[in-house]
Scaffold this motif. Structure first.
Motif, PDB file in Angstrom:
ATOM      1  N   LEU A  88       0.864  -1.193   0.000  1.00  0.00           N
ATOM      2  CA  LEU A  88       0.000   0.000   0.000  1.00  0.00           C
ATOM      3  C   LEU A  88       0.897   1.238   0.000  1.00  0.00           C
ATOM      4  O   LEU A  88       1.033   1.938   0.998  1.00  0.00           O
ATOM      5  CB  LEU A  88      -0.929  -0.030   1.219  1.00  0.00           C
ATOM      6  N   VAL A  89       1.481   1.503  -1.144  1.00  0.00           N
ATOM      7  CA  VAL A  89       2.523   2.526  -1.244  1.00  0.00           C
ATOM      8  C   VAL A  89       1.930   3.930  -1.191  1.00  0.00           C
ATOM      9  O   VAL A  89       0.773   4.162  -1.533  1.00  0.00           O
ATOM     10  CB  VAL A  89       3.336   2.352  -2.538  1.00  0.00           C
ATOM     11  N   ASP A  90       2.785   4.862  -0.796  1.00  0.00           N
ATOM     12  CA  ASP A  90       2.366   6.245  -0.625  1.00  0.00           C
ATOM     13  C   ASP A  90       2.802   7.087  -1.821  1.00  0.00           C
ATOM     14  O   ASP A  90       3.325   8.181  -1.669  1.00  0.00           O
ATOM     15  CB  ASP A  90       2.983   6.794   0.668  1.00  0.00           C
ATOM     16  N   ASP A  91       2.600   6.557  -3.031  1.00  0.00           N
ATOM     17  CA  ASP A  91       2.989   7.248  -4.258  1.00  0.00           C
ATOM     18  C   ASP A  91       1.753   7.658  -5.046  1.00  0.00           C
ATOM     19  O   ASP A  91       0.781   6.907  -5.132  1.00  0.00           O
ATOM     20  CB  ASP A  91       3.853   6.334  -5.147  1.00  0.00           C
ATOM     21  N   ASP A  92       1.821   8.845  -5.660  1.00  0.00           N
ATOM     22  CA  ASP A  92       0.698   9.310  -6.465  1.00  0.00           C
ATOM     23  C   ASP A  92       0.467   8.405  -7.673  1.00  0.00           C
ATOM     24  O   ASP A  92      -0.662   8.092  -8.024  1.00  0.00           O
ATOM     25  CB  ASP A  92       0.933  10.749  -6.942  1.00  0.00           C
ATOM     26  N   ARG A  93       1.551   8.032  -8.337  1.00  0.00           N
ATOM     27  CA  ARG A  93       1.436   7.157  -9.503  1.00  0.00           C
ATOM     28  C   ARG A  93       2.490   6.068  -9.397  1.00  0.00           C
ATOM     29  O   ARG A  93       3.683   6.352  -9.301  1.00  0.00           O
ATOM     30  CB  ARG A  93       1.612   7.928 -10.811  1.00  0.00           C
ATOM     31  N   THR A  94       2.041   4.815  -9.389  1.00  0.00           N
ATOM     32  CA  THR A  94       2.980   3.708  -9.328  1.00  0.00           C
ATOM     33  C   THR A  94       3.574   3.472 -10.716  1.00  0.00           C
ATOM     34  O   THR A  94       3.095   4.012 -11.723  1.00  0.00           O
ATOM     35  CB  THR A  94       2.280   2.424  -8.858  1.00  0.00           C
ATOM     36  N   ALA A  95       4.622   2.640 -10.767  1.00  0.00           N
ATOM     37  CA  ALA A  95       5.239   2.316 -12.058  1.00  0.00           C
ATOM     38  C   ALA A  95       4.228   1.680 -12.995  1.00  0.00           C
ATOM     39  O   ALA A  95       4.225   1.950 -14.202  1.00  0.00           O
ATOM     40  CB  ALA A  95       6.429   1.377 -11.836  1.00  0.00           C
ATOM     41  N   PHE A  96       3.348   0.861 -12.446  1.00  0.00           N
ATOM     42  CA  PHE A  96       2.337   0.228 -13.300  1.00  0.00           C
ATOM     43  C   PHE A  96       1.340   1.263 -13.820  1.00  0.00           C
ATOM     44  O   PHE A  96       0.910   1.193 -14.980  1.00  0.00           O
ATOM     45  CB  PHE A  96       1.597  -0.870 -12.526  1.00  0.00           C
ATOM     46  N   ASP A  97       0.962   2.218 -12.972  1.00  0.00           N
ATOM     47  CA  ASP A  97       0.048   3.282 -13.418  1.00  0.00           C
ATOM     48  C   ASP A  97       0.617   4.023 -14.624  1.00  0.00           C
ATOM     49  O   ASP A  97      -0.085   4.281 -15.604  1.00  0.00           O
ATOM     50  CB  ASP A  97      -0.199   4.288 -12.284  1.00  0.00           C
ATOM     51  N   ILE A  98       1.883   4.389 -14.531  1.00  0.00           N
ATOM     52  CA  ILE A  98       2.516   5.138 -15.613  1.00  0.00           C
ATOM     53  C   ILE A  98       2.606   4.290 -16.871  1.00  0.00           C
ATOM     54  O   ILE A  98       2.278   4.736 -17.977  1.00  0.00           O
ATOM     55  CB  ILE A  98       3.922   5.608 -15.168  1.00  0.00           C
ATOM     56  N   TRP A  99       3.010   3.037 -16.716  1.00  0.00           N
ATOM     57  CA  TRP A  99       3.200   2.165 -17.867  1.00  0.00           C
ATOM     58  C   TRP A  99       1.883   1.836 -18.563  1.00  0.00           C
ATOM     59  O   TRP A  99       1.770   1.865 -19.783  1.00  0.00           O
ATOM     60  CB  TRP A  99       3.898   0.888 -17.411  1.00  0.00           C
ATOM     61  N   ARG A 100       0.842   1.522 -17.768  1.00  0.00           N
ATOM     62  CA  ARG A 100      -0.400   1.104 -18.398  1.00  0.00           C
ATOM     63  C   ARG A 100      -1.125   2.258 -19.082  1.00  0.00           C
ATOM     64  O   ARG A 100      -2.016   2.037 -19.911  1.00  0.00           O
ATOM     65  CB  ARG A 100      -1.319   0.448 -17.369  1.00  0.00           C
ATOM     66  N   SER A 101      -0.751   3.495 -18.757  1.00  0.00           N
ATOM     67  CA  SER A 101      -1.403   4.639 -19.392  1.00  0.00           C
ATOM     68  C   SER A 101      -1.125   4.681 -20.891  1.00  0.00           C
ATOM     69  O   SER A 101      -1.948   5.160 -21.668  1.00  0.00           O
ATOM     70  CB  SER A 101      -0.943   5.943 -18.728  1.00  0.00           C
ATOM     71  N   PHE A 102       0.064   4.169 -21.308  1.00  0.00           N
ATOM     72  CA  PHE A 102       0.327   4.122 -22.744  1.00  0.00           C
ATOM     73  C   PHE A 102       0.191   2.698 -23.300  1.00  0.00           C
ATOM     74  O   PHE A 102       0.028   2.512 -24.502  1.00  0.00           O
ATOM     75  CB  PHE A 102       1.721   4.676 -23.062  1.00  0.00           C
ATOM     76  N   ALA A 103       0.259   1.677 -22.431  1.00  0.00           N
ATOM     77  CA  ALA A 103       0.114   0.299 -22.897  1.00  0.00           C
ATOM     78  C   ALA A 103      -1.347  -0.115 -22.995  1.00  0.00           C
ATOM     79  O   ALA A 103      -1.653  -1.194 -23.508  1.00  0.00           O
ATOM     80  CB  ALA A 103       0.854  -0.645 -21.954  1.00  0.00           C
ATOM     81  N   GLU A 104      -2.259   0.746 -22.484  1.00  0.00           N
ATOM     82  CA  GLU A 104      -3.702   0.487 -22.524  1.00  0.00           C
ATOM     83  C   GLU A 104      -4.037  -0.848 -21.861  1.00  0.00           C
ATOM     84  O   GLU A 104      -4.761  -1.682 -22.408  1.00  0.00           O
ATOM     85  CB  GLU A 104      -4.214   0.518 -23.964  1.00  0.00           C
ATOM     86  N   ILE A 105      -3.496  -1.044 -20.672  1.00  0.00           N
ATOM     87  CA  ILE A 105      -3.760  -2.244 -19.884  1.00  0.00           C
ATOM     88  C   ILE A 105      -4.747  -1.890 -18.781  1.00  0.00           C
ATOM     89  O   ILE A 105      -4.502  -0.972 -17.998  1.00  0.00           O
ATOM     90  CB  ILE A 105      -2.456  -2.785 -19.255  1.00  0.00           C
ATOM     91  N   PRO A 106      -5.872  -2.586 -18.678  1.00  0.00           N
ATOM     92  CA  PRO A 106      -6.825  -2.289 -17.608  1.00  0.00           C
ATOM     93  C   PRO A 106      -6.321  -2.796 -16.258  1.00  0.00           C
ATOM     94  O   PRO A 106      -5.494  -3.707 -16.190  1.00  0.00           O
ATOM     95  CB  PRO A 106      -8.081  -3.058 -18.042  1.00  0.00           C
ATOM     96  N   GLU A 107      -6.805  -2.188 -15.201  1.00  0.00           N
ATOM     97  CA  GLU A 107      -6.451  -2.618 -13.851  1.00  0.00           C
ATOM     98  C   GLU A 107      -7.725  -2.878 -13.064  1.00  0.00           C
ATOM     99  O   GLU A 107      -8.597  -2.011 -12.962  1.00  0.00           O
ATOM    100  CB  GLU A 107      -5.613  -1.550 -13.138  1.00  0.00           C
ATOM    101  N   ARG A 108      -7.821  -4.080 -12.498  1.00  0.00           N
ATOM    102  CA  ARG A 108      -8.985  -4.415 -11.670  1.00  0.00           C
ATOM    103  C   ARG A 108      -8.737  -3.905 -10.251  1.00  0.00           C
ATOM    104  O   ARG A 108      -7.751  -4.255  -9.617  1.00  0.00           O
ATOM    105  CB  ARG A 108      -9.218  -5.921 -11.640  1.00  0.00           C
TER     106      ARG A 108
END
Length: 477
Positions: free
Chosen positions: A384-404
């Motif tokens: 439960l990290v205290d980051d605004d955007r995780t590495a996955f958040d940044i990556w999936r924004s251009f990879a168009e990967i959904p997150e459940r």
């Protein structure tokens, strides 16, 4: 921890500490003195305090005419009647005889016993008020409880982990419409697994243990990136009938190029049976493996392959198999990954390197199976990290990967400050005063499974057996 999360947690603690209820104070003391709680004050009762608490519990047992061993074993702190001696006093000891035996010095055990006494007393027809009985216990150990009247200096991660673990006690409350403590052993005994899509229990026979993950009530929280690797992608062509005829058959592979793999974990929060406490439940973080493999384009050959873009990323529901070829789920594609060239998580690195070092044929299940981590200050801080955007958040924004995820998009604190960190969004859902909430969502998942088990049992039951099952189901509503 961000200010908005700390403020929310502090507000909750203020409500508990500001309460005049002895029950609330005892609940706080029991929680704070658990192992790994982060509490810095005394955790154990003194000999005199333990004797006073044990005398109070024994007095209650005698008052309601209850059998000590039955009640104390049922409370979950003793595995068998012969192990209950340290939790109550004999008639001679109650009459003033010297008490030389070892007594329980954990306040949590005495709290559990008082709650069990209240429950058993009501079943026998007594008007037993749990709050009043807990007030008697609080008076007996008043000096020990004084340290909890001041605001505790807790590590924020320990505080959050403690609050998450309270959900297990909430879900195991006998007043619920479902009984997870009954569901887990019954499903295992009957070799059943819960089919989430169909919403029903399915018989799996001896392979049922491979489907235990479906029986665990889980809510999805986030996807986290834990490692990176390079891979070669190929298209496979099968001879007629070969694909279905031979399990170990390999197709003819045509290389398509080199690509990147993003090794990830789908993180959830679940509840399982507590192996250390009969009838108890335990909160866990669930880690489901997933790898995203880029589909190479026409320019994915040569030294510049790593500069080429990808048309899409394909999902593989496991970690890459060391030194072997894995099959992707679509397009007849296969990939072979190298050892990870970068890790984003030390815990995952230790796990994966251990798997590789111990690798033997048939170990593939270690790469696709769900893992369970206990909810501790360390795991809460890691996941439960205290980051605004995780590495996955940044990556999936251009990879168009959904997150459940069940987490809200953002969280607003009492001062109106909005945060998008995982920690703040999770805290908002955990401490929500209205639904949806973490506890409420897990209740829904738990009830789906217990109702599915009831329906499965009803299918094969007839006559008196069926009427008994219907009666028990009605009594749980």
């Amino acid at each position: 921890m961000t200010n908005d999360v700390a403020g929310t947690v502090k507000a909750m603690m203020d409500r508990v500490l500001g309460s005049t209820s002895p029950a609330a104070l005892l609940a706080l003391a029991a929680e704070m003195t658990k192992p790994k709680s982060g509490w810095k004050g005394p955790r154990k009762l003194s000999r005199d305090q333990a004797l006073a608490a044990t005398r109070t519990v024994t007095s209650m047992l005698r008052r309601f005419g209850l059998q000590p061993t039955k009640v104390l074993v049922g409370a979950g702190r003793a595995s068998q009647p012969s192990a209950t001696g340290r939790f109550y006093l004999t008639d001679v000891e109650m009459a003033g005889g010297e008490v030389t035996k070892r007594l329980s010095t954990g306040i949590g055990a005495h709290v559990d016993h008082v709650k069990a006494i209240a429950r058993h007393a009501r079943q026998k027809g007594h008007a037993a008020d749990e709050g009043a009985l807990l007030a008697e216990l609080a008076e007996a150990v008043g000096a020990f409880l004084e340290q909890f009247r001041a605001e505790p200096e807790l590590d924020p991660d320990a505080e959050l982990a403690g609050d998450i673990n309270r959900v297990a006690d909430h879900l195991s409350n006998p007043g619920r419409r479902f009984e997870l403590s009954r569901f887990f052993p019954e499903a295992r005994r009957l070799e059943l697994g819960f089919d989430d899509k169909a919403g029903e229990m399915v018989f799996h026979g001896p392979t049922a243990s491979m489907h235990d993950g479906g029986n665990t009530p889980v809510v999805p929280l986030l996807t986290r990136m834990v490692g990176h690797a390079e891979a070669s992608v190929s298209r496979g062509e099968w001879e007629d009938g070969e694909e279905n005829a031979l399990f170990f058959a390999r197709p003819k592979l045509t290389p398509l190029g080199r690509t990147h793999c993003a090794i990830c974990q789908d993180v959830g929060l679940g509840v399982i049976a507590d192996p250390d406490r009969r009838g108890g439940l335990r909160m866990v973080f669930t880690l489901d493996p997933v790898t995203y493999v880029g589909e190479p384009g026409l320019t994915a050959e040569g030294d510049a392959w790593d500069k080429a873009g990808y048309a899409r990323f394909l999902r593989f529901g496991a970690y890459p198999t060391p030194g072997d070829i894995d099959r992707l789920g679509e397009g007849g594609l296969f990939f072979e990954a190298t050892a990870p060239d970068r890790y984003d998580c030390g815990e995952f690195r230790a796990f994966y390197e251990r798997v590789v070092a111990e690798w033997e044929p048939g170990d593939e299940d270690r790469l696709w199976s769900r893992r369970y981590l206990p909810v501790t200050p360390e795991t809460s801080r890691m996941l439960l990290v205290d980051d605004d955007r995780t590495a996955f958040d940044i990556w999936r924004s251009f990879a168009e990967i959904p997150e459940r995820t069940v987490l809200p998009r953002d969280a607003e604190d009492d001062a109106g400050v909005v945060s998008r960190t995982v920690r703040a969004r999770f805290a908002a859902l955990l401490y929500a005063e209205a639904e949806p909430s973490v506890a409420g969502l897990l209740e829904v998942e738990a009830e789906r499974r217990t109702l599915a088990l009831d329906a499965f049992l009803m299918k094969s039951a007839t006559g008196l057996r069926r009427r008994k099952l219907e009666f028990r189901a009605r009594m749980r509503r």
